[in-house]
Design a protein around this motif. Structure first.
Motif, PDB file in Angstrom:
ATOM      1  N   GLY A  91       0.995  45.379  50.513  1.00  0.00           N
ATOM      2  CA  GLY A  91       0.077  46.344  49.911  1.00  0.00           C
ATOM      3  C   GLY A  91       0.128  46.334  48.394  1.00  0.00           C
ATOM      4  O   GLY A  91       0.686  45.421  47.775  1.00  0.00           O
ATOM      5  N   PRO A  92      -0.447  47.378  47.760  1.00  0.00           N
ATOM      6  CA  PRO A  92      -0.509  47.456  46.299  1.00  0.00           C
ATOM      7  C   PRO A  92       0.877  47.511  45.657  1.00  0.00           C
ATOM      8  O   PRO A  92       1.813  48.089  46.210  1.00  0.00           O
ATOM      9  CB  PRO A  92      -1.267  48.762  46.044  1.00  0.00           C
ATOM     10  CG  PRO A  92      -2.026  49.017  47.300  1.00  0.00           C
ATOM     11  CD  PRO A  92      -1.157  48.505  48.399  1.00  0.00           C
ATOM     12  N   LYS A  93       0.987  46.881  44.484  1.00  0.00           N
ATOM     13  CA  LYS A  93       2.232  46.918  43.716  1.00  0.00           C
ATOM     14  C   LYS A  93       2.033  47.626  42.373  1.00  0.00           C
ATOM     15  O   LYS A  93       2.930  48.294  41.891  1.00  0.00           O
ATOM     16  CB  LYS A  93       2.752  45.504  43.473  1.00  0.00           C
ATOM     17  CG  LYS A  93       3.231  44.797  44.734  1.00  0.00           C
ATOM     18  CD  LYS A  93       3.684  43.378  44.450  1.00  0.00           C
ATOM     19  CE  LYS A  93       4.887  43.346  43.537  1.00  0.00           C
ATOM     20  NZ  LYS A  93       5.353  41.959  43.303  1.00  0.00           N
ATOM     21  N   ASN A 130       7.257  51.663  50.253  1.00  0.00           N
ATOM     22  CA  ASN A 130       7.612  51.808  48.845  1.00  0.00           C
ATOM     23  C   ASN A 130       8.700  52.865  48.685  1.00  0.00           C
ATOM     24  O   ASN A 130       8.618  53.942  49.269  1.00  0.00           O
ATOM     25  CB  ASN A 130       6.378  52.206  48.038  1.00  0.00           C
ATOM     26  CG  ASN A 130       5.249  51.214  48.210  1.00  0.00           C
ATOM     27  OD1 ASN A 130       5.390  50.055  47.855  1.00  0.00           O
ATOM     28  ND2 ASN A 130       4.129  51.649  48.781  1.00  0.00           N
ATOM     29  N   THR A 189      -3.091  58.695  43.663  1.00  0.00           N
ATOM     30  CA  THR A 189      -3.730  57.371  43.614  1.00  0.00           C
ATOM     31  C   THR A 189      -5.168  57.363  44.125  1.00  0.00           C
ATOM     32  O   THR A 189      -5.755  56.294  44.322  1.00  0.00           O
ATOM     33  CB  THR A 189      -2.897  56.366  44.436  1.00  0.00           C
ATOM     34  OG1 THR A 189      -2.774  56.827  45.787  1.00  0.00           O
ATOM     35  CG2 THR A 189      -1.516  56.189  43.839  1.00  0.00           C
ATOM     36  N   LYS A 249       3.484  51.835  39.040  1.00  0.00           N
ATOM     37  CA  LYS A 249       4.109  50.602  39.535  1.00  0.00           C
ATOM     38  C   LYS A 249       5.054  50.968  40.673  1.00  0.00           C
ATOM     39  O   LYS A 249       5.941  51.811  40.501  1.00  0.00           O
ATOM     40  CB  LYS A 249       4.866  49.891  38.414  1.00  0.00           C
ATOM     41  CG  LYS A 249       5.425  48.525  38.799  1.00  0.00           C
ATOM     42  CD  LYS A 249       6.038  47.831  37.597  1.00  0.00           C
ATOM     43  CE  LYS A 249       6.629  46.473  37.927  1.00  0.00           C
ATOM     44  NZ  LYS A 249       5.606  45.487  38.323  1.00  0.00           N
ATOM     45  N   LEU A 306      -1.007  49.972  40.325  1.00  0.00           N
ATOM     46  CA  LEU A 306      -2.286  50.663  40.417  1.00  0.00           C
ATOM     47  C   LEU A 306      -2.679  51.223  39.056  1.00  0.00           C
ATOM     48  O   LEU A 306      -1.825  51.726  38.315  1.00  0.00           O
ATOM     49  CB  LEU A 306      -2.195  51.820  41.420  1.00  0.00           C
ATOM     50  CG  LEU A 306      -1.891  51.460  42.873  1.00  0.00           C
ATOM     51  CD1 LEU A 306      -1.444  52.694  43.637  1.00  0.00           C
ATOM     52  CD2 LEU A 306      -3.128  50.860  43.536  1.00  0.00           C
ATOM     53  N   GLU A 347      -2.272  44.703  41.141  1.00  0.00           N
ATOM     54  CA  GLU A 347      -1.400  43.714  41.775  1.00  0.00           C
ATOM     55  C   GLU A 347      -1.108  44.149  43.197  1.00  0.00           C
ATOM     56  O   GLU A 347      -0.953  45.344  43.458  1.00  0.00           O
ATOM     57  CB  GLU A 347      -0.063  43.583  41.020  1.00  0.00           C
ATOM     58  CG  GLU A 347      -0.154  42.953  39.657  1.00  0.00           C
ATOM     59  CD  GLU A 347       1.222  42.789  39.023  1.00  0.00           C
ATOM     60  OE1 GLU A 347       2.208  42.610  39.770  1.00  0.00           O
ATOM     61  OE2 GLU A 347       1.309  42.857  37.795  1.00  0.00           O
ATOM     62  N   LEU A 348      -1.029  43.171  44.111  1.00  0.00           N
ATOM     63  CA  LEU A 348      -0.665  43.483  45.482  1.00  0.00           C
ATOM     64  C   LEU A 348      -0.017  42.276  46.130  1.00  0.00           C
ATOM     65  O   LEU A 348      -0.086  41.160  45.623  1.00  0.00           O
ATOM     66  CB  LEU A 348      -1.881  43.932  46.291  1.00  0.00           C
ATOM     67  CG  LEU A 348      -2.896  42.880  46.760  1.00  0.00           C
ATOM     68  CD1 LEU A 348      -3.758  43.456  47.877  1.00  0.00           C
ATOM     69  CD2 LEU A 348      -3.789  42.431  45.615  1.00  0.00           C
ATOM     70  N   ASP A 349       0.646  42.526  47.250  1.00  0.00           N
ATOM     71  CA  ASP A 349       1.220  41.444  48.037  1.00  0.00           C
ATOM     72  C   ASP A 349       0.928  41.717  49.508  1.00  0.00           C
ATOM     73  O   ASP A 349       0.065  42.540  49.828  1.00  0.00           O
ATOM     74  CB  ASP A 349       2.722  41.299  47.769  1.00  0.00           C
ATOM     75  CG  ASP A 349       3.506  42.558  48.132  1.00  0.00           C
ATOM     76  OD1 ASP A 349       2.968  43.433  48.849  1.00  0.00           O
ATOM     77  OD2 ASP A 349       4.666  42.673  47.705  1.00  0.00           O
ATOM     78  N   SER A 362      -7.503  51.802  40.956  1.00  0.00           N
ATOM     79  CA  SER A 362      -7.822  50.378  41.066  1.00  0.00           C
ATOM     80  C   SER A 362      -6.527  49.607  41.293  1.00  0.00           C
ATOM     81  O   SER A 362      -5.517  49.867  40.636  1.00  0.00           O
ATOM     82  CB  SER A 362      -8.487  49.874  39.783  1.00  0.00           C
ATOM     83  OG  SER A 362      -9.655  50.607  39.497  1.00  0.00           O
ATOM     84  N   VAL A 363      -6.557  48.660  42.212  1.00  0.00           N
ATOM     85  CA  VAL A 363      -5.372  47.839  42.493  1.00  0.00           C
ATOM     86  C   VAL A 363      -5.335  46.668  41.516  1.00  0.00           C
ATOM     87  O   VAL A 363      -6.250  45.849  41.475  1.00  0.00           O
ATOM     88  CB  VAL A 363      -5.391  47.326  43.946  1.00  0.00           C
ATOM     89  CG1 VAL A 363      -4.185  46.418  44.196  1.00  0.00           C
ATOM     90  CG2 VAL A 363      -5.403  48.486  44.929  1.00  0.00           C
TER      91      VAL A 363
END
Length: 213
Positions: free
Chosen positions: A27-29, A88, A15, A40, A31, A22-24, A19-20
């Protein structure tokens, strides 16, 4: 597809410079990696969940393959991973479908084009239901308009595929889910309801079309 173990250093290397998308709060969901592929990430939500029985990353990969076998556009899977990571737990690495979400395209289209797109979505929905695909998260943000004009699907983990067409009850539940989104409700069930019904009726049996009445 067999799942491979990915260590924290290997995940970091994969990674690098990603580029991110989606995230919450954790952290990233999703990339976007430097080669254009997507990674994902999935987290185990509780000690006992569907993730325990079958990881969501594996669900995603299996659903992508089954959708392709049924004639739908789906992402090309590269790898499915077990992650040695405190947050994760699993991940799926894939080549994404090109295109923009149907919700985005509808928001930038004139009325006549929206009518046509909603009709096309009605056909897609009928094909999914007739093929036994219950896409629990189906909404206009999870459908892509590809460069060739065909519609594709994203967020494939939240999906069940059976060997039989969906019952009328499940079809009704699926339609009800889409009504929770303000824009979807407006375009699908108010402004272009007739187009949605017409598209669905081109594929589905007459008794199923009664859901739109």
């Amino acid at each position: 597809m067999l799942m491979q173990t990915l260590s924290q250093p290997e995940l970091s290397a994969l990674t690098t410079n990603a580029s991110v998308l989606e995230l919450d709060g954790l952290g990233p969901k999703v990339l976007k990696l430097t080669d254009g592929s997507f990674l994902k990430l999935f987290r185990k939500r509780s000690a006992f969940s569907r993730e325990t029985l079958k990881p969501y990353a594996k669900r995603f990969a299996e659903n992508a393959a089954r959708l392709k076998g049924l004639g739908f556009s789906s992402p090309k899977i590269i790898h499915v991973y077990w992650l040695i990571d405190p947050i994760n737990k699993t991940a799926v690495h894939y080549w994404p479908l090109p295109g923009l979400t149907l919700r985005h395209v509808l928001s930038h289209s004139p009325g006549e084009q929206r009518q046509e797109l909603v009709g096309q979505f009605g056909e897609l929905l009928a094909k999914l239901h007739g093929s036994g695909v219950y896409f629990r998260s189906v909404h206009l943000g999870n459908v892509l308009v590809q460069p060739d004009g065909q519609l594709g699907l994203i967020d494939l983990a939240d999906m069940r595929i059976s060997h039989f067409a969906l019952s009328l009850h499940k079809r009704k539940r699926n339609l009800k889910h889409m009504r929770r989104y303000v824009e979807d409700q407006k375009w699908l069930f108010e402004e272009h309801h007739d187009a949605l019904k017409a598209g669905y009726s081109r594929i589905a049996k007459k008794q199923a079309v009664k859901l739109f009445e």
